[in-house]
Scaffold this motif. Structure first.
Motif, PDB file in Angstrom:
ATOM      1  N   ALA A 189       0.833  -1.208   0.000  1.00  0.00           N
ATOM      2  CA  ALA A 189       0.000   0.000   0.000  1.00  0.00           C
ATOM      3  C   ALA A 189       0.864   1.253   0.000  1.00  0.00           C
ATOM      4  O   ALA A 189       0.595   2.217  -0.739  1.00  0.00           O
ATOM      5  CB  ALA A 189      -0.929  -0.007   1.205  1.00  0.00           C
ATOM      6  N   GLU A 190       1.913   1.248   0.818  1.00  0.00           N
ATOM      7  CA  GLU A 190       2.783   2.422   0.887  1.00  0.00           C
ATOM      8  C   GLU A 190       3.480   2.679  -0.448  1.00  0.00           C
ATOM      9  O   GLU A 190       3.563   3.821  -0.907  1.00  0.00           O
ATOM     10  CB  GLU A 190       3.803   2.239   2.010  1.00  0.00           C
ATOM     11  N   ARG A 191       3.970   1.605  -1.083  1.00  0.00           N
ATOM     12  CA  ARG A 191       4.655   1.773  -2.366  1.00  0.00           C
ATOM     13  C   ARG A 191       3.681   2.228  -3.442  1.00  0.00           C
ATOM     14  O   ARG A 191       4.001   3.100  -4.262  1.00  0.00           O
ATOM     15  CB  ARG A 191       5.316   0.453  -2.776  1.00  0.00           C
ATOM     16  N   ALA A 192       2.476   1.658  -3.456  1.00  0.00           N
ATOM     17  CA  ALA A 192       1.491   2.012  -4.467  1.00  0.00           C
ATOM     18  C   ALA A 192       1.068   3.480  -4.344  1.00  0.00           C
ATOM     19  O   ALA A 192       0.973   4.199  -5.353  1.00  0.00           O
ATOM     20  CB  ALA A 192       0.273   1.098  -4.346  1.00  0.00           C
ATOM     21  N   ARG A 193       0.848   3.921  -3.130  1.00  0.00           N
ATOM     22  CA  ARG A 193       0.435   5.318  -2.937  1.00  0.00           C
ATOM     23  C   ARG A 193       1.556   6.283  -3.317  1.00  0.00           C
ATOM     24  O   ARG A 193       1.303   7.356  -3.870  1.00  0.00           O
ATOM     25  CB  ARG A 193      -0.013   5.543  -1.496  1.00  0.00           C
ATOM     26  N   SER A 194       2.799   5.888  -3.025  1.00  0.00           N
ATOM     27  CA  SER A 194       3.914   6.758  -3.399  1.00  0.00           C
ATOM     28  C   SER A 194       4.037   6.895  -4.916  1.00  0.00           C
ATOM     29  O   SER A 194       4.578   7.883  -5.423  1.00  0.00           O
ATOM     30  CB  SER A 194       5.231   6.223  -2.823  1.00  0.00           C
ATOM     31  N   ALA A 195       3.513   5.885  -5.650  1.00  0.00           N
ATOM     32  CA  ALA A 195       3.533   5.923  -7.112  1.00  0.00           C
ATOM     33  C   ALA A 195       2.251   6.522  -7.680  1.00  0.00           C
ATOM     34  O   ALA A 195       2.087   6.579  -8.911  1.00  0.00           O
ATOM     35  CB  ALA A 195       3.732   4.515  -7.667  1.00  0.00           C
ATOM     36  N   GLY A 196       1.350   6.971  -6.798  1.00  0.00           N
ATOM     37  CA  GLY A 196       0.120   7.593  -7.256  1.00  0.00           C
ATOM     38  C   GLY A 196      -0.917   6.626  -7.783  1.00  0.00           C
ATOM     39  O   GLY A 196      -1.799   7.025  -8.559  1.00  0.00           O
ATOM     40  N   LEU A 197      -0.865   5.364  -7.367  1.00  0.00           N
ATOM     41  CA  LEU A 197      -1.795   4.353  -7.861  1.00  0.00           C
ATOM     42  C   LEU A 197      -3.036   4.270  -6.980  1.00  0.00           C
ATOM     43  O   LEU A 197      -2.991   4.562  -5.779  1.00  0.00           O
ATOM     44  CB  LEU A 197      -1.112   2.987  -7.908  1.00  0.00           C
ATOM     45  N   ASP A 198      -4.141   3.854  -7.575  1.00  0.00           N
ATOM     46  CA  ASP A 198      -5.375   3.606  -6.844  1.00  0.00           C
ATOM     47  C   ASP A 198      -5.196   2.361  -5.978  1.00  0.00           C
ATOM     48  O   ASP A 198      -4.787   1.307  -6.476  1.00  0.00           O
ATOM     49  CB  ASP A 198      -6.526   3.412  -7.831  1.00  0.00           C
ATOM     50  N   VAL A 199      -5.478   2.465  -4.683  1.00  0.00           N
ATOM     51  CA  VAL A 199      -5.283   1.360  -3.744  1.00  0.00           C
ATOM     52  C   VAL A 199      -6.636   0.907  -3.198  1.00  0.00           C
ATOM     53  O   VAL A 199      -7.422   1.726  -2.713  1.00  0.00           O
ATOM     54  CB  VAL A 199      -4.362   1.759  -2.577  1.00  0.00           C
ATOM     55  N   ILE A 200      -6.896  -0.380  -3.289  1.00  0.00           N
ATOM     56  CA  ILE A 200      -8.091  -0.989  -2.711  1.00  0.00           C
ATOM     57  C   ILE A 200      -7.650  -1.889  -1.564  1.00  0.00           C
ATOM     58  O   ILE A 200      -6.975  -2.898  -1.784  1.00  0.00           O
ATOM     59  CB  ILE A 200      -8.861  -1.818  -3.756  1.00  0.00           C
ATOM     60  N   GLU A 201      -7.983  -1.519  -0.340  1.00  0.00           N
ATOM     61  CA  GLU A 201      -7.605  -2.306   0.835  1.00  0.00           C
ATOM     62  C   GLU A 201      -8.785  -3.190   1.228  1.00  0.00           C
ATOM     63  O   GLU A 201      -9.862  -2.696   1.569  1.00  0.00           O
ATOM     64  CB  GLU A 201      -7.209  -1.391   1.989  1.00  0.00           C
ATOM     65  N   ALA A 202      -8.565  -4.503   1.158  1.00  0.00           N
ATOM     66  CA  ALA A 202      -9.656  -5.441   1.440  1.00  0.00           C
ATOM     67  C   ALA A 202      -9.093  -6.735   2.002  1.00  0.00           C
ATOM     68  O   ALA A 202      -8.119  -7.272   1.473  1.00  0.00           O
ATOM     69  CB  ALA A 202     -10.447  -5.734   0.169  1.00  0.00           C
ATOM     70  N   SER A 203      -9.699  -7.241   3.076  1.00  0.00           N
ATOM     71  CA  SER A 203      -9.283  -8.515   3.648  1.00  0.00           C
ATOM     72  C   SER A 203      -9.932  -9.684   2.933  1.00  0.00           C
ATOM     73  O   SER A 203      -9.529 -10.828   3.104  1.00  0.00           O
ATOM     74  CB  SER A 203      -9.622  -8.560   5.139  1.00  0.00           C
ATOM     75  N   SER A 204     -10.964  -9.409   2.124  1.00  0.00           N
ATOM     76  CA  SER A 204     -11.654 -10.442   1.359  1.00  0.00           C
ATOM     77  C   SER A 204     -12.137  -9.847   0.043  1.00  0.00           C
ATOM     78  O   SER A 204     -12.456  -8.652  -0.032  1.00  0.00           O
ATOM     79  CB  SER A 204     -12.838 -10.989   2.158  1.00  0.00           C
ATOM     80  N   LEU A 205     -12.168 -10.679  -0.973  1.00  0.00           N
ATOM     81  CA  LEU A 205     -12.670 -10.249  -2.276  1.00  0.00           C
ATOM     82  C   LEU A 205     -14.066 -10.795  -2.540  1.00  0.00           C
ATOM     83  O   LEU A 205     -14.536 -10.788  -3.682  1.00  0.00           O
ATOM     84  CB  LEU A 205     -11.704 -10.701  -3.378  1.00  0.00           C
ATOM     85  N   LYS A 206     -14.742 -11.249  -1.508  1.00  0.00           N
ATOM     86  CA  LYS A 206     -16.054 -11.876  -1.677  1.00  0.00           C
ATOM     87  C   LYS A 206     -17.210 -10.880  -1.648  1.00  0.00           C
ATOM     88  O   LYS A 206     -18.313 -11.207  -2.088  1.00  0.00           O
ATOM     89  CB  LYS A 206     -16.263 -12.932  -0.587  1.00  0.00           C
ATOM     90  N   SER A 207     -16.988  -9.685  -1.107  1.00  0.00           N
ATOM     91  CA  SER A 207     -18.095  -8.749  -0.995  1.00  0.00           C
ATOM     92  C   SER A 207     -18.481  -8.192  -2.360  1.00  0.00           C
ATOM     93  O   SER A 207     -17.618  -7.955  -3.218  1.00  0.00           O
ATOM     94  CB  SER A 207     -17.726  -7.593  -0.058  1.00  0.00           C
TER      95      SER A 207
END
Length: 314
Positions: free
Chosen positions: A49-67
């Protein structure tokens, strides 16, 4: 191609970096939510997440992909391919089907050997001389998909953390090669061999890091390296307090007895079922890491003191 990247720990960052620097477009990054860490137990974003945000990327934080909400966000990305490195959650079949070319995964073992969450640790624990990183097509089964690329990696006298870091760097270019091949239509995946009888690489826990020295010195050495840095190795002092253990060296010598401590000016040895191990860094309860000889001189343990226990301390 339009790529989704899914990963969480530091071992996933080299692959994310490789994809960011490529001709492909990383349209979003999936990662686990912030976790509590440190003495204050504050919430800390994942390394990905830290690396992605530093590169200006959209970050989706999720513990599950079922919702439905998360699945809908992934579908809306209209991705060509998703790349996974140690994301930490299963991908439902409906989500696997969303990118045009599905999902590929970088796994740190010579598949089908050591399917599961901790392949590097189990490779060391089992005494494997070599392993491999594999890029395979993700499917509903646990690490069962056909393999696009297999890169052999020899295992040296290194901890699981050191080996994983090395394999993560090597695997980044390997993943990019597969992504390029999928893009130009030359990628070919080979089904895995029959895995009957091969063990599952379950996640190691604190119990796995308890060292009682009732094994040959080379096996004790491997176990300590396998659980380092996580969940970490520890043993018991004669008074029952914990002593954290860093990497050790196996010594081909007569054992003075299982767990029997030998302290000299320049080294500290512990007897095993056969042979001894020479301690490197240790950390007594509530204190930082220090060289074993310095600890041994200050601990003032009785001659013949025994570390560890075959019945308790876990």
């Amino acid at each position: 191609m339009r790529l989704i990247f899914a990963g969480t720990p530091g071992a996933a960052v080299p692959t994310l970096d490789a994809l960011i620097s490529s001709d492909h477009e990383v349209v979003a990054v999936l990662t686990r939510p912030p976790a509590r860490s440190g003495r204050g137990r504050g919430l800390t974003p994942s390394p990905v997440a830290e690396r992605a945000r530093s590169a200006g990327l959209d970050v989706i934080e999720a513990s599950s992909l079922k919702s439905p909400e998360i699945a809908g966000r992934i579908e809306a990305l209209d991705a060509d391919l998703a790349v996974v490195v140690a994301y930490g959650a299963l991908v439902p079949q409906s989500v696997l089907d969303m990118p045009r070319h599905g999902w590929i995964n970088l796994h740190f073992s010579d598949l089908p050997r050591w399917r599961g969450a901790a392949p590097v640790q189990w490779s060391i624990l089992a005494g494997d001389q070599a392993t491999a990183s594999c890029v395979f097509q993700l499917e509903a089964g646990l690490d069962t998909g056909p393999v696009f690329s297999r890169l052999r990696v020899d295992i040296g006298h290194e901890t699981a953390g050191e080996l994983l870091e090395r394999m993560a760097r090597l695997g980044a270019d390997q993943v990019l090669d597969v992504v390029d091949a999928i893009a130009d239509g030359t990628a070919r995946a080979v089904p895995q061999e029959d895995a009957e009888g091969l063990a599952h690489a379950r996640r190691l826990d604190a119990d796995d890091g308890f060292i009682d020295f009732a094994a040959p010195a080379d096996a004790v050495d491997r176990r300590i390296r396998a659980v380092s840095p996580n969940p970490g190795a520890h043993t018991l002092l004669p008074d029952g307090r914990r002593l954290k253990l860093g990497a050790v060296d196996a010594v081909d010598s007569d054992s003075p007895g299982v767990g029997v401590l030998t302290v000299t000016k320049n080294e500290v040895r512990v007897g095993c079922a056969s042979g001894e191990v020479r301690l490197g860094l240790v950390a007594p309860a509530g204190k930082g890491w220090m060289d074993a000889p310095a600890w041994g001189r200050g601990a003032r343990l009785d001659a013949g003191a025994v570390l560890g226990s075959t019945t308790g301390g876990r």
